[in-house]
Design an enzyme around this catalytic site. Sequence first.
Site, PDB file in Angstrom:
ATOM      1  N   THR A  91       4.284  52.611 -27.218  1.00 60.51           N
ATOM      2  CA  THR A  91       2.867  52.677 -27.600  1.00 60.51           C
ATOM      3  C   THR A  91       2.085  51.483 -27.041  1.00 60.51           C
ATOM      4  O   THR A  91       1.067  51.657 -26.355  1.00 60.51           O
ATOM      5  CB  THR A  91       2.747  52.681 -29.142  1.00 60.51           C
ATOM      6  N   LYS A 119       6.614  40.437 -33.188  1.00 62.45           N
ATOM      7  CA  LYS A 119       6.464  39.570 -34.375  1.00 62.45           C
ATOM      8  C   LYS A 119       7.802  39.185 -34.990  1.00 62.45           C
ATOM      9  O   LYS A 119       8.021  38.029 -35.363  1.00 62.45           O
ATOM     10  CB  LYS A 119       5.579  40.267 -35.406  1.00 62.45           C
ATOM     11  N   VAL A 127       0.451  39.260 -34.200  1.00 61.92           N
ATOM     12  CA  VAL A 127      -0.174  39.221 -35.528  1.00 61.92           C
ATOM     13  C   VAL A 127      -1.519  39.936 -35.501  1.00 61.92           C
ATOM     14  O   VAL A 127      -2.382  39.606 -34.686  1.00 61.92           O
ATOM     15  CB  VAL A 127      -0.402  37.761 -36.004  1.00 61.92           C
ATOM     16  N   GLY A 183       1.788  58.533 -39.097  1.00 60.35           N
ATOM     17  CA  GLY A 183       2.417  57.681 -38.079  1.00 60.35           C
ATOM     18  C   GLY A 183       2.088  56.213 -38.215  1.00 60.35           C
ATOM     19  O   GLY A 183       2.237  55.446 -37.259  1.00 60.35           O
ATOM     20  N   ASP A 188       7.293  42.893 -42.813  1.00 58.89           N
ATOM     21  CA  ASP A 188       6.405  42.845 -41.642  1.00 58.89           C
ATOM     22  C   ASP A 188       5.303  41.784 -41.868  1.00 58.89           C
ATOM     23  O   ASP A 188       5.021  40.967 -40.981  1.00 58.89           O
ATOM     24  CB  ASP A 188       5.801  44.241 -41.414  1.00 58.89           C
ATOM     25  N   LYS A 238       4.593  38.087 -39.780  1.00 61.62           N
ATOM     26  CA  LYS A 238       3.296  37.654 -39.255  1.00 61.62           C
ATOM     27  C   LYS A 238       2.840  36.361 -39.926  1.00 61.62           C
ATOM     28  O   LYS A 238       2.254  35.481 -39.296  1.00 61.62           O
ATOM     29  CB  LYS A 238       2.269  38.776 -39.439  1.00 61.62           C
TER      30      LYS A 238
HETATM   31  N1  HSE Z   1       3.549  48.538 -39.230  1.00 62.19           N
HETATM   32  C1  HSE Z   1       2.584  47.558 -38.868  1.00 62.19           C
HETATM   33  C2  HSE Z   1       1.411  47.706 -39.810  1.00 62.19           C
HETATM   34  C3  HSE Z   1       2.177  47.740 -37.450  1.00 62.19           C
HETATM   35  O1  HSE Z   1       1.406  48.639 -40.621  1.00 62.19           O
HETATM   36  O2  HSE Z   1       0.520  46.894 -39.806  1.00 62.19           O
HETATM   37  C4  HSE Z   1       1.520  46.580 -36.802  1.00 62.19           C
HETATM   38  O3  HSE Z   1       2.285  45.439 -36.764  1.00 62.19           O
END
Ligand code: HSE
Length: 434
Positions: free
Chosen positions: A11, A103, A130, A185, A199, A203
């Site tokens: 992507t 990240k 980030v 998605g 996640d 960051k």
């Molecule tokens: N899965 C991450 C989010 C994608 O939902 O922000 C971007 O890092």
Amino acid sequence: MINVGIIGFGTVGTGTAKILLENKSVISERIGFDINLKKIADLDIKKSRGIKLPEGILTANADEILNDPEINIVIELIGGIHPAKELILKAIRNKKHVVTANKALIATEGNEILAEAEKHGVEVGFEASVAGGIPIIKIMKEGLVANRIMAVYGIINGTSNYILTKMTDEGIEFSDALKEAQRLGYAEADPTYDIEGIDSAHKLAILASLAYNIPFSFNDVYKEGITRITSQDIGFAGELGYKIKLLAIAKASDGKVELRVHPTMVPKDYLISKVDGVFNAIYVQGDAVGDTLYYGRGAGDMPTGSAVVSDIVDIGKKIVRSQESGVRSKEAVQIPRSKLKVKGIEDIEAMYYFRFTAFDKPGVLSSISGVLGSYNISITSVIQKGRSLGEAVPLIVLTHTAKEKDVIKAVAEIDRLSVVADKTLYIRVEGKEE
Ligand code: HSE
């Protein structure tokens, strides 16, 4: 002219290639030289990515990029730790600058990668790691360089923000909102990273490194996800004047730094509370500048590609400058060297929202508030609704600032009371003390 090669045509790789090809002349006009996308490597070079590429640009062999003497910058966009780390280290040892959106890699292996880059006199750009399209790395490194950073509060995971927004707007439960996020998605391949705060913690480790000049400290970030939040909590928070957001917080605190990701109740009238859906926002408070807020898309091919290309341009400018002057830029990488320690979660102080699950009978509130009082936890509001004798009901308590250490002990004691039917949930509250 600067030659670049992309490794990883997913992507973000596709978005980056699109921007480099379609906005080529706009970028060249701005910067005064060309950025040439020379090669793209991916294991699958058959799959259509909906983009028209110049002949012969694709290869299934990353070494064609890593060993190409004409390529100045290697762009790693495959994600994950391995083999991304090995590819990046190889690029660095081959004296190529690196740009990455990775990240997880920077948050966990960034110290080693930057040290290697310093050794070989090359740059590593990670603007895209980030908050996607928000140029927050540049803001921290350049725009706010004059400031002592007091605090950073970020909504930096679009998926969990989408889930919480859905739960707030439609009154649905977590699991249904997650399914919707996956259908659209938004969630990572493994949604655990999004919903358990991992996640966001990746960051935050990167943002904190820039804010406080500390090494990337992912393991020291306290991580708590949104899976235990119910639509009922969101409703009660609303009644009390708050929204629930998954915040990533880095804060200077008694000569240390707090690093934490957890659901947080934020006053409804704060700007950051209004950041809904998949959008990201980062609030940064500096001693000179005061309050600042940055808002935008945190994911997606084009926003993230925009950040990748900004790093390419930055590094490209330095290469051209040093080619013209014959002097290599000295500050190739900025290694964070502060020894500032991270404060453990048990040492923080905050206001708290408690959801006790207690039997509705006389004396329950006084037993619970008695325990809270014995730990110096002072109550500001109480909500209890519905009367169902003999059954457990939620009892909501909001507190003044208390020590997390005391909260942990009080909750353990309260959960052992015979009038309490289930584990207590608590949410940290931001905002002005009542
Ligand atoms: N899965 C991450 C989010 C994608 O939902 O922000 C971007 O890092």
